[in-house]
Design a protein around this motif. Structure first.
Motif, PDB file in Angstrom:
ATOM      1  N   ASP A   1      39.353 117.120  54.495  1.00 58.00           N
ATOM      2  CA  ASP A   1      38.561 118.047  53.695  1.00 58.00           C
ATOM      3  C   ASP A   1      37.176 117.438  53.493  1.00 58.00           C
ATOM      4  N   ILE A   2      37.160 116.122  53.218  1.00 62.85           N
ATOM      5  CA  ILE A   2      35.898 115.401  53.126  1.00 62.85           C
ATOM      6  C   ILE A   2      36.031 114.159  54.007  1.00 62.85           C
ATOM      7  N   ASP A   3      34.923 113.469  54.257  1.00 67.95           N
ATOM      8  CA  ASP A   3      35.010 112.252  55.067  1.00 67.95           C
ATOM      9  C   ASP A   3      34.802 111.021  54.180  1.00 67.95           C
TER      10      ASP A   3
ATOM     11  N   ILE B   1      32.387 108.912  53.800  1.00 66.95           N
ATOM     12  CA  ILE B   1      31.100 108.827  53.102  1.00 66.95           C
ATOM     13  C   ILE B   1      31.091 109.775  51.902  1.00 66.95           C
ATOM     14  N   GLN B   2      31.665 110.920  52.098  1.00 65.95           N
ATOM     15  CA  GLN B   2      31.729 111.881  50.987  1.00 65.95           C
ATOM     16  C   GLN B   2      32.716 111.434  49.905  1.00 65.95           C
TER      17      GLN B   2
ATOM     18  N   GLN C   1      30.800 109.161  47.690  1.00 67.09           N
ATOM     19  CA  GLN C   1      30.012 109.970  46.751  1.00 67.09           C
ATOM     20  C   GLN C   1      30.885 110.528  45.630  1.00 67.09           C
ATOM     21  N   THR C   2      32.089 110.940  46.019  1.00 64.94           N
ATOM     22  CA  THR C   2      32.998 111.532  45.034  1.00 64.94           C
ATOM     23  C   THR C   2      33.362 110.534  43.938  1.00 64.94           C
TER      24      THR C   2
ATOM     25  N   ALA D   1      25.177 106.578  50.068  1.00 62.22           N
ATOM     26  CA  ALA D   1      26.215 107.388  49.425  1.00 62.22           C
ATOM     27  C   ALA D   1      26.735 106.712  48.158  1.00 62.22           C
TER      28      ALA D   1
END
Lengths: 222, 117, 310
Positions: free
Chosen positions: C127-129, C131-132, C135-136, C184
């Motif tokens: 759903d996200i990678d 790097i994301q 950030q999360t 990030a």
């Protein structure tokens, strides 16, 4: 185009073995181009099934038709006058065509004759590969015209992962690493600096995740 | 060269075996042929570069289908020879005829008779 | 540098010490002793222990539960989390679960493709990678907000890490990729196992040239070879792994019974050389199913005793 593959004859036989009157319906669009469900494939399947039933001592009538498209009312309507003659339809269209046929002829069993695979391009004769997953929010403008959603095995928006080796994907040495392709093309376009822009978390609601999708265009409706 | 070959064979001439399609082979069986073989030029010597190689792959496809429907893929076969090699042509004709004789007639014939009865 | 979390690992790095971390793979079963035994062997020689998250996509006891077992025995865990198996709801939920047990380190990864594991027919999520995910976690910690924008009651306090592979292709973006992870919000990096020292040093130099070594703590990853066979396997079979021919040659050049010792020697020499490389702030020792050798490696490289910081 929508790329499909012929189902094995054994599987098709299993679907239709108990019917007496069959219509095999091809489609003149994508499945003709990828040689899975056009007029030619309809002919081959019809011949194979005729021989199968004869050999089994069963009297089964098999008719062939190839429609311009199976995803449009007007072409599917062409068989309305005779659809009741058949016990079942074997549609060699993509999953869209099979379903549209089933919706339209509600009381006639419809079976798929192909496996619908993906949205792809004809890389060379006899070779098709995926290019798009219809996510509903095209990002090709940011990724140098190469789609990481459909072409990266992990659909990473900020790739490549640590498994990218000599331009190939970690899951298969025959598969290009999409992020290698993106980087190569960014370089070609003098945009390599763009690589460092972080792609934000994607809104998948326009993809399958958001439920079945629909496009309504008021300007072209009747 | 007055070479004999079995009279049971019906020859269909083609400009190149590349013209043969799966449907042609299937239709032949549908019409009652006991076996079908395609005789192409030697591999690597196709006048149109790979017509005979295409034919080979199509025969393979037809064999798969014939197996799946109970007719038997071994009733279809590909041979390659030089167009000047008459004796070998006859040899293959004999070989194929003997093979088909062993396999017996196209099962569809019996099925048709049963159906008519 | 001031610290942002209660993480011991962060405190050690921030105080300027060379950090030492290691990792344990959870068992393919539910016996917690499989983890606690491994941790017991190494706990006095490392600052934190990573628990892998279904590594190579083989189903195992979950990382979070394993981390809780470590926490209960007084060992500092680093929760590895891959984005392969969970969507953003599950990821955030597990981060909160970890935070509720005061787990202070997280390593954000995308994860090996499921094709490698015991469920190749399974669906993946992504759903996200990675790097994301960085950030999360940063958003959850620093802003106290979920991805959806709502406030988090008692936000997680986690020191945020990620992996870096200096050896994967294309090499030219390996440093930009590190920069991207830093942008990030990543705070520490554990690298892929290093056998090609020249290539690693080149990557490190390029990172230093951009000043990246001042923005993130880089722990150099090492894995001792148990045998020449393992060296060959890593070279030929593991994606993104760079094992130079001379290392394989050195391993196969000694008799079988001495190969394990040679593997440890190579590992010790690697650490000793990399200690001097600018930007290397510690080591991540991944002794795969060979945890009992970690103390020896740490002691022989002068990294023992570990600083006493609580």
């Amino acid at each position: 185009m929508i790329v499909a593959e012929k189902k094995p004859v054994e599987e098709i036989i299993d679907y239709v073995k108990d019917f007496k009157k069959l219509l095999i319906a091809g489609c003149n669009e994508c499945v003709t181009v990828c040689e899975a469900g056009g007029k030619k494939e309809v002919g081959i399947l019809a011949s194979a099934l005729r021989m199968y039933f004869l050999n089994e001592g069963k009297k089964v009538e098999i008719d062939e038709v190839t429609l311009e498209r199976q995803c449009d009312h007007e072409y599917l309507e062409e068989i309305r006058d005779r659809i009741d003659k058949y016990d079942a339809v074997l549609s060699l269209a993509c999953g869209v065509g099979v379903q549209f046929m089933a919706e339209k002829y509600f009381s006639t069993p419809v079976f798929p004759g192909v496996n619908t695979c993906f949205l792809g391009a004809a890389e060379e004769r006899g070779v098709w590969s995926e290019r798009c997953q219809a996510c509903g929010q095209c990002i090709l403008g940011e990724t140098a015209g190469i789609c990481p959603i459909s072409r990266c095995a992990k659909r990473l928006l900020n790739g490549p992962c640590g498994g990218s080796t000599k331009g190939k994907c970690e899951i298969n040495k025959d598969l290009d690493c999409a992020w290698q392709l993106i980087i190569d093309r960014l370089k070609e376009l003098n945009r390599l600096d763009d690589y460092e822009k972080i792609m934000p978390i994607k809104d998948w609601s326009t993809e399958r995740a958001g439920g079945p999708r629909k496009v309504v265009r008021e300007d072209v409706r009747l | 060269m007055r070479i004999n070959y079995p009279g049971t064979i019906r020859i269909i001439r083609l400009p190149c075996t590349g013209k043969v399609d799966v449907i042609h082979i299937l239709r032949a069986f549908e019409k009652g042929a006991d076996g079908v073989y395609v005789v192409g030029c030697l591999e690597g010597e196709c006048r149109f570069s790979n017509g005979n190689l295409r034919a080979k792959k199509r025969i393979e496809q037809a064999q798969q289908i014939l197996d799946a429907i109970g007719i038997g893929g071994e009733r279809a076969q590909m041979y390659n020879l030089s167009s000047a090699d008459g004796p070998r042509f006859a040899e293959y004709a004999v070989e194929m005829t003997e093979k088909i004789k062993k396999l017996g007639p196209n099962p569809l014939k019996k099925a048709k008779e049963k159906m008519a009865a | 540098m001031s610290t942002k979390t209660p993480s011991k690992l962060e405190k050690i790095l921030s105080a300027g010490h060379m950090a030492v971390t290691s990792e344990c793979g959870p068992p393919r079963g539910s016996d917690s002793e499989d983890i606690t035994k491994k941790a017991e062997m190494i706990k006095n020689h490392v600052d934190a222990i990573n628990i892998t998250d279904n590594q190579t996509s083989v189903t195992r006891l979950c990382s979070l539960a394993s981390c809780i077992h470590l926490k209960k025995m007084g060992v500092e865990p680093t929760l590895q989390m891959v984005t392969r198996d969970r969507n953003r709801i599950a990821l955030q939920s597990d981060i909160l679960g970890a935070a509720s047990f005061d787990i202070y380190n997280i390593l954000c990864l995308s994860g090996d493709h499921q094709n490698f594991g015991d469920c190749p027919q399974g669906q993946n999520v992504f759903d996200i990678d990675s790097i994301q995910l960085i950030q999360t976690v940063r958003q959850m910690r620093d802003e106290g907000k979920f991805l959806g924008g709502d406030d988090i009651n008692r936000p997680p306090q986690m020191f945020v890490g990620a992996a870096a592979n200096p050896f994967a292709d294309p090499f030219e973006i390996r440093v930009p990729r590190l920069a991207k992870k830093i942008a990030a919000g990543v705070e520490f990096i554990q690298t892929q196992c290093i056998y090609n020292l020249e290539k690693f040093e080149l990557w490190m130099k390029q990172a230093c040239d951009r000043g990246l070594h001042e923005k993130v703590y880089i722990l150099a990853g090492v894995t001792p070879f148990k045998s020449a066979g393992m060296a060959k396997y890593m070279k030929n079979r593991v994606p993104g792994m760079d094992v130079p021919d001379d290392v394989v040659k050195r391993m196969s050049g000694v008799p079988k019974e001495n190969q394990a010792e040679e593997g440890i020697n190579i590992c010790v020499e690697t650490i000793q050389r990399l200690k001097e490389v600018e930007g290397v702030k510690g080591f991540h020792i991944m002794a795969i199913e060979w945890e009992d050798k970690v103390p020896e490696i740490v002691e022989r490289t002068g990294l023992y005793p570990r600083p006493d910081i609580s």
